[in-house]
Design a protein around this motif. Structure first.
Motif, short mmCIF file in Angstrom:
data_model
loop_
_atom_site.label_atom_id
_atom_site.label_comp_id
_atom_site.label_asym_id
_atom_site.label_seq_id
_atom_site.Cartn_x
_atom_site.Cartn_y
_atom_site.Cartn_z
N VAL A 69 0.85 -1.21 0.00
CA VAL A 69 0.00 0.00 0.00
C VAL A 69 0.88 1.26 0.00
O VAL A 69 0.59 2.23 -0.70
N ASP A 70 1.98 1.21 0.74
CA ASP A 70 2.91 2.35 0.71
C ASP A 70 3.46 2.55 -0.71
O ASP A 70 3.61 3.68 -1.18
N LEU A 71 3.73 1.44 -1.38
CA LEU A 71 4.22 1.49 -2.76
C LEU A 71 3.17 2.13 -3.68
O LEU A 71 3.48 3.01 -4.49
N ILE A 72 1.94 1.70 -3.52
CA ILE A 72 0.84 2.26 -4.32
C ILE A 72 0.75 3.77 -4.08
O ILE A 72 0.63 4.56 -5.02
N GLU A 73 0.84 4.15 -2.81
CA GLU A 73 0.78 5.58 -2.47
C GLU A 73 1.91 6.34 -3.16
O GLU A 73 1.71 7.44 -3.67
N SER A 74 3.09 5.72 -3.20
CA SER A 74 4.25 6.42 -3.78
C SER A 74 4.09 6.63 -5.29
O SER A 74 4.82 7.42 -5.88
N LEU A 75 3.15 5.91 -5.90
CA LEU A 75 2.91 6.08 -7.34
C LEU A 75 1.92 7.21 -7.63
O LEU A 75 1.56 7.43 -8.80
N ASN A 76 1.43 7.88 -6.60
CA ASN A 76 0.56 9.05 -6.79
C ASN A 76 -0.84 8.74 -7.27
O ASN A 76 -1.60 9.64 -7.64
N VAL A 77 -1.21 7.44 -7.32
CA VAL A 77 -2.48 7.10 -7.95
C VAL A 77 -3.68 7.50 -7.09
O VAL A 77 -3.58 7.63 -5.87
N TYR A 104 -8.91 -8.23 4.14
CA TYR A 104 -9.38 -7.18 3.20
C TYR A 104 -9.81 -5.92 3.95
O TYR A 104 -9.64 -4.80 3.44
N ILE A 105 -10.37 -6.08 5.16
CA ILE A 105 -10.77 -4.90 5.95
C ILE A 105 -9.54 -4.05 6.28
O ILE A 105 -9.55 -2.83 6.12
N HIS A 106 -8.45 -4.72 6.70
CA HIS A 106 -7.23 -3.97 7.02
C HIS A 106 -6.68 -3.27 5.79
O HIS A 106 -6.26 -2.11 5.84
N LEU A 107 -6.68 -4.00 4.67
CA LEU A 107 -6.21 -3.43 3.40
C LEU A 107 -7.05 -2.21 3.02
O LEU A 107 -6.51 -1.14 2.70
N LEU A 108 -8.36 -2.37 3.08
CA LEU A 108 -9.27 -1.27 2.71
C LEU A 108 -9.08 -0.08 3.64
O LEU A 108 -9.06 1.08 3.18
N ASP A 109 -8.94 -0.35 4.94
CA ASP A 109 -8.78 0.75 5.89
C ASP A 109 -7.51 1.54 5.59
O ASP A 109 -7.51 2.78 5.63
N LYS A 110 -6.44 0.84 5.28
CA LYS A 110 -5.18 1.54 5.01
C LYS A 110 -5.28 2.35 3.71
O LYS A 110 -4.78 3.48 3.63
N LEU A 111 -5.93 1.77 2.70
CA LEU A 111 -6.11 2.51 1.45
C LEU A 111 -6.92 3.78 1.70
O LEU A 111 -6.57 4.87 1.24
N ASN A 112 -8.00 3.62 2.45
CA ASN A 112 -8.87 4.78 2.71
C ASN A 112 -8.16 5.84 3.54
O ASN A 112 -8.33 7.04 3.29
N THR A 113 -7.34 5.41 4.50
CA THR A 113 -6.57 6.36 5.31
C THR A 113 -5.68 7.22 4.42
O THR A 113 -5.49 8.41 4.64
N LYS A 114 -5.14 6.59 3.37
CA LYS A 114 -4.24 7.30 2.47
C LYS A 114 -4.98 8.02 1.34
O LYS A 114 -4.36 8.62 0.46
N GLY A 115 -6.30 7.91 1.34
CA GLY A 115 -7.07 8.58 0.29
C GLY A 115 -6.99 7.91 -1.06
O GLY A 115 -7.20 8.54 -2.11
N ILE A 116 -6.69 6.61 -1.07
CA ILE A 116 -6.66 5.84 -2.33
C ILE A 116 -7.99 5.10 -2.45
O ILE A 116 -8.35 4.30 -1.58
N LYS A 117 -8.72 5.35 -3.54
CA LYS A 117 -10.06 4.76 -3.68
C LYS A 117 -9.97 3.26 -4.01
O LYS A 117 -9.35 2.89 -5.01
N PRO A 118 -10.62 2.40 -3.21
CA PRO A 118 -10.59 0.97 -3.50
C PRO A 118 -11.65 0.56 -4.54
O PRO A 118 -12.84 0.77 -4.34
N TYR A 119 -11.16 0.01 -5.66
CA TYR A 119 -12.03 -0.56 -6.70
C TYR A 119 -11.93 -2.08 -6.57
O TYR A 119 -10.90 -2.66 -6.88
N VAL A 120 -13.00 -2.68 -6.08
CA VAL A 120 -12.97 -4.10 -5.73
C VAL A 120 -13.64 -4.95 -6.81
O VAL A 120 -14.78 -4.70 -7.19
N THR A 121 -12.91 -5.95 -7.28
CA THR A 121 -13.49 -6.94 -8.20
C THR A 121 -13.86 -8.17 -7.38
O THR A 121 -13.04 -8.66 -6.61
#
Ligand code: GBH
Length: 442
Positions: A69-77, A104-121
């Motif tokens: 998730v930190d890596l995703i954040e570093s990509l500015n997405v 998945y809850i922990h993953l989603l929470d961290k994404l949301n904390t960083k303002g990265i929108k979760p698109y779930v398939t």
């Protein structure tokens, strides 16, 4: 090297979403903490995966998700598209597996904390094996098991998700998995492929009903892949061949969503190969969707053939990626414009686009200039479609990182981040830096 868009491009506006995408089986590993799925079984059969590999380790994302998730954040997405592993969150008796849900809850929470929108398939090909043992997508009941899974997981995830897609690429599950058998579960009959496709589309409709009921505030839709079909010559027989291939490979999966029927090519099939369709099925399938996800990689070229309806031509001298797919960005624009003409579409998200390249890590860097070229030309193609009136609202690079490329195993690298599978070290490739800078430049 940079990726750029014209300064006035709507893709540079605030309301256009840029993201990266992955899928559960391709990155997670940690197979012992979930039920077996059809890809575990398929990988264990000799000769199915080119390098004899499997998903046991993959990118060890279940262990390394926080740094990912930190890596995703570093990509500015703006957004991260990933899939939920059905066999990780639902037990064999149909009840929730809370340990899997918590991942998945922990993953989603961290994404949301960083303002990265979760698109779930909700389904990216990893069907629980015990359901396959009951016939899998050949069994109509599986569509209702999917609906039950959707109801349970959507309730469990609460308001953490930004967007849900029911299925990723029904074509691949049905055609590659049940019709020609190069994907799990490795079945190979025309009748199987057509029936699996119908049951997956039915499951999509049943899942959409639940989503619109339980989760009306998320963007809910489906992800389809398209390989636009071109005639080899302007000979009428070749044009017909390409049209029929298009109906079979592409339109089969979108037409029922909007027109409540299959394309005409269904009449070219022997009666025994046509799917069993119950009355009311098309009304279920054609639920209103909030968005259409489109995955694009390449085109295909066809000519007429005396014994079959069409025959694909290998464009020997054309530029290709490391997986052998022709690089032909004009097909991306043509596809978007033609779909927009043919159907009354909701907003479109490009949910996957990207290229396999033979990357090498040298001095801690990956100079994948060929992948940068691919992204540049394909982002231009999307921009051109938008200027011709197509409503595209987002674009996701496939993939965040190198991962298990299905029948190709770990031999083909689609990441904008390099993965060293020995050490699980991630290194942002030049394409990842260029993508980051494009997004950051807005
Ligand atoms: C996607 O599938 C998947 O969603 C993703 O998981 C996967 O990793 C990614 O793409 C890369 O493969 O034989 O030249 O006519 C894409 C599947 C790719 C299937 C193109 C049809 C036609 C190639 N599609 N393919 S060709």
């Amino acid at each position: 090297m940079k990726i750029t868009l014209p300064p006035e491009s709507p893709m540079l506006a605030k309301d256009f979403t840029f993201g990266v995408a992955t899928a559960s089986f391709q990155i997670e590993g940690a197979v012992d903490t979930r039920l077996p799925c059809i890809w575990d079984t398929f990988c264990a059969q000799a000769g199915t995966i080119r390098d004899g590999s499997d998903g046991k380790q993959a990118c060890e994302h279940v262990k390394l998700w926080q740094q990912d998730v930190d890596l995703i954040e570093s990509l500015n997405v703006d957004a991260y598209r990933f899939s939920i592993s059905w066999p990780r969150v639902i037990k064999q008796d149909g009840s929730l597996n809370q340990e899997g849900v918590d991942f998945y809850i922990h993953l989603l929470d961290k994404l949301n904390t960083k303002g990265i929108k979760p698109y779930v398939t909700l389904y990216h090909w990893d069907l629980p094996q015990h359901i396959e043992d009951q016939g899998g997508w050949l069994n109509r009941k599986t569509a209702f098991l999917f609906q039950d899974y959707v109801e349970k997981i959507v309730t469990a995830l609460g308001n953490r998700v930004y967007s849900y897609a029911t299925f990723n690429e029904p074509f691949c599950s049905a055609f590659l998995g049940y019709e020609i058998g190069i994907h799990a579960p490795g079945k190979a009959k025309v009748a199987y492929g057509r029936q699996a496709a119908h049951h997956i589309l039915l499951a999509h409709g049943l899942g959409m009903q639940v989503l619109q009921q339980l989760s009306p505030n998320t963007e809910n839709g489906i992800v389809l892949n398209f390989t636009p079909c071109y005639p080899h010559t302007d000979n009428p027989a070749d044009i017909t061949a390409a049209r029929k291939a298009d109906e079979y490979m592409n339109q089969w999966y979108i037409k029922p969503l909007f027109d409540k029927c299959y394309p005409d090519i269904i009449h070219d099939l022997a009666q025994a190969d046509r799917p069993i369709i119950e009355s009311g099925d098309f009304d279920i399938i054609a639920q209103k969707i909030d968005f259409l996800g489109i995955n694009f990689y390449t085109r295909a070229v066809y000519e007429a053939h005396p014994n079959t309806l069409y025959a694909q031509i290998d464009m020997v001298n054309a530029p290709k990626t490391d997986i052998g797919w022709e690089i032909y960005p004009q097909a991306f624009t043509d596809l978007l414009v033609s779909l927009n003409q043919a159907y009354d579409l909701p907003p479109i998200f490009i949910t996957e686009n990207g290229a396999a390249m033979a990357d090498k890590l040298t001095d801690g860097k990956v100079l994948d200039t060929d992948r940068i070229d691919y992204y540049q030309s394909h982002l231009n193609a999307v921009n051109n479609a938008i200027s011709q009136g197509v409503n595209v609202k987002g674009y996701f690079a496939w993939s965040l990182m190198d991962n298990f490329e299905w029948a190709e195993g770990y031999l083909k690298r689609f990441g904008i981040v390099y993965v060293d599978y020995q050490t699980q070290q991630r290194t942002i490739k030049a394409s990842g830096l260029a993508y980051r800078d494009l997004i950051g430049s807005r």
